[in-house]
Scaffold this active site. Structure first.
Site, PDB file in Angstrom:
ATOM      1  N   GLY A   8       5.630  13.993   1.543  1.00  0.00           N
ATOM      2  CA  GLY A   8       4.371  13.382   2.001  1.00  0.00           C
ATOM      3  C   GLY A   8       4.567  12.619   3.303  1.00  0.00           C
ATOM      4  O   GLY A   8       3.954  11.576   3.528  1.00  0.00           O
ATOM      5  N   GLY A  11       1.638  11.272   5.811  1.00  0.00           N
ATOM      6  CA  GLY A  11       0.617  10.330   5.325  1.00  0.00           C
ATOM      7  C   GLY A  11       0.749   8.986   6.017  1.00  0.00           C
ATOM      8  O   GLY A  11       1.557   8.812   6.940  1.00  0.00           O
ATOM      9  N   TYR A 141      -5.375   7.718 -10.866  1.00  0.00           N
ATOM     10  CA  TYR A 141      -4.347   7.293  -9.905  1.00  0.00           C
ATOM     11  C   TYR A 141      -3.447   6.244 -10.537  1.00  0.00           C
ATOM     12  O   TYR A 141      -2.226   6.371 -10.509  1.00  0.00           O
ATOM     13  CB  TYR A 141      -5.025   6.738  -8.659  1.00  0.00           C
ATOM     14  CG  TYR A 141      -4.114   6.181  -7.608  1.00  0.00           C
ATOM     15  CD1 TYR A 141      -4.073   4.817  -7.359  1.00  0.00           C
ATOM     16  CD2 TYR A 141      -3.315   7.021  -6.839  1.00  0.00           C
ATOM     17  CE1 TYR A 141      -3.253   4.298  -6.361  1.00  0.00           C
ATOM     18  CE2 TYR A 141      -2.494   6.507  -5.843  1.00  0.00           C
ATOM     19  CZ  TYR A 141      -2.473   5.140  -5.609  1.00  0.00           C
ATOM     20  OH  TYR A 141      -1.648   4.622  -4.634  1.00  0.00           O
ATOM     21  N   LYS A 145       0.544   6.270 -11.708  1.00  0.00           N
ATOM     22  CA  LYS A 145       1.502   5.276 -11.201  1.00  0.00           C
ATOM     23  C   LYS A 145       2.282   4.645 -12.355  1.00  0.00           C
ATOM     24  O   LYS A 145       3.499   4.471 -12.282  1.00  0.00           O
ATOM     25  CB  LYS A 145       0.803   4.217 -10.363  1.00  0.00           C
ATOM     26  CG  LYS A 145       0.267   4.733  -9.028  1.00  0.00           C
ATOM     27  CD  LYS A 145       1.371   5.372  -8.180  1.00  0.00           C
ATOM     28  CE  LYS A 145       0.877   5.843  -6.830  1.00  0.00           C
ATOM     29  NZ  LYS A 145       1.922   6.557  -6.063  1.00  0.00           N
TER      30      LYS A 145
END
Ligand code: VAH
Length: 317
Positions: A8, A11, A141, A145
């Site tokens: 990623g 980002g 989300y 996590k």
């Protein structure tokens, strides 16, 4: 750390983390990877690979090809977009992490995992949220996590992997805009202050959230990963934050530098509900005591730096 793979990497965090790591470890020792190529030119010199973290063979191949000893796993969907596409958020955030941990188990690589204040939810003490407390988030989300924190601790305890993570607050930066987050209002406001002199916040007045300027976030990642593992009582994941504010306070900070700036509200009920389920402020004593976490930017120092860089970035166009 000698050879680092960042997933990623294009980002909001990844773009700046790759540049910082390449300065410290050498461009050839830091492999950037992402599922897309948009913005790859921002990374400068150094290896880049296309990687979809749902494909574990590709992860293993890159670890082999570059003799990776540390994976900084940033690939994932953020909170608001995760509520629009919860199944995809699970596949990428939880499934992708599982793939990375399985490769790490075989290849013995260390792992950095970015958790979030989103790992807390209703029932968590909202003020000075403790390092160890209730974690029952109400968003996909947040669920990914908490899952990530538990998986990383499990792979440390069961397989002896060196897994470490932080619970990021909202991160503010001018290099790469965030995409699909709830705290993004605190980035958008600076852009709109420069371009329009006005901003309509999608988060309501009085909604406090933990925040941090990107330079402090990037330093925290490197500091944690370079810390002596024997001194870590916690691993996944440390509460970190530099400040807590609500929209009126960031607007007041901007007006110290742009007196004519005005702000209104167009509250987004989805992101407002997410924000209200998160802590108002974190207790960060564990990070300070166990690896010397020490953020340098407060709200006004961040505002001054953000406006200076965004004027250069936006007005030169
Ligand atoms: C989000 N910026 O808003 C991310 C972050 C703590 C917030 O996880 O989803």
């Amino acid at each position: 750390m000698k050879n680092i793979l960042v997933t990623g990497c294009l980002g909001q965090i990844g773009t700046e983390l790759v540049k910082k790591l390449r300065k410290g470890y050498g461009a050839d020792h830091v492999v950037g990877s992402d599922v897309k190529t948009t913005g790859v030119e921002k990374l400068g010199d150094g290896p880049f690979e296309i990687l979809d973290v749902r494909e574990s063979q590709t992860i293993a191949g890159l670890v082999e090809k570059y003799n990776i000893d540390t994976i900084m796993h940033l690939a994932g969907l953020l909170s608001a977009v995760g509520e629009m596409k919860p199944q995809l958020a699970w596949q990428i955030n939880a499934g992708g992490l599982f793939n990375v941990l399985e490769v790490a188990r075989e290849k013995r690589t260390a792992i950095f995992f970015p958790s979030s204040i989103a790992a807390f939810g209703p029932g968590t003490p909202l003020d000075h949220t403790p390092q160890d407390t209730i974690q029952r988030p109400a968003t996909m989300y947040g669920i990914t996590k908490v899952t990530g924190e538990l998986l990383c601790d499990y792979y440390h305890l069961k397989y002896g992997l060196d897994t470490r993570g932080v619970r990021f607050p909202g991160l503010i930066s001018y290099e790469t805009e965030p995409g699909g987050g709830t705290t993004d209002y605190a980035v958008d406001i600076y852009y709109k202050a420069i371009t329009d002199g006005h901003y309509d916040s999608f988060i309501a007045a009085g909604t406090y959230m933990d925040m941090m300027y990107m330079p402090d976030a990037i330093n925290a990642v490197v500091q944690l990963m370079e810390a002596d593992g024997a001194k870590l009582k916690h691993r996944n994941a440390f509460n970190i934050s530099a400040m807590s504010f609500e929209p009126e306070e960031i607007a007041a900070s901007i007006r110290k530098f742009m007196p004519n700036f005005t702000m209104g509200y167009k509250v987004d009920p989805v992101r407002q509900a997410i924000a209200e389920s998160w802590p108002n402020s974190l207790d960060v004593h564990a990070a300070k005591e166990e690896w010397g976490f020490n953020p340098q930017y407060d709200l006004d120092k961040m505002t001054e730096d953000m406006l200076k860089h965004l004027k250069e970035k936006l007005l030169k166009k």
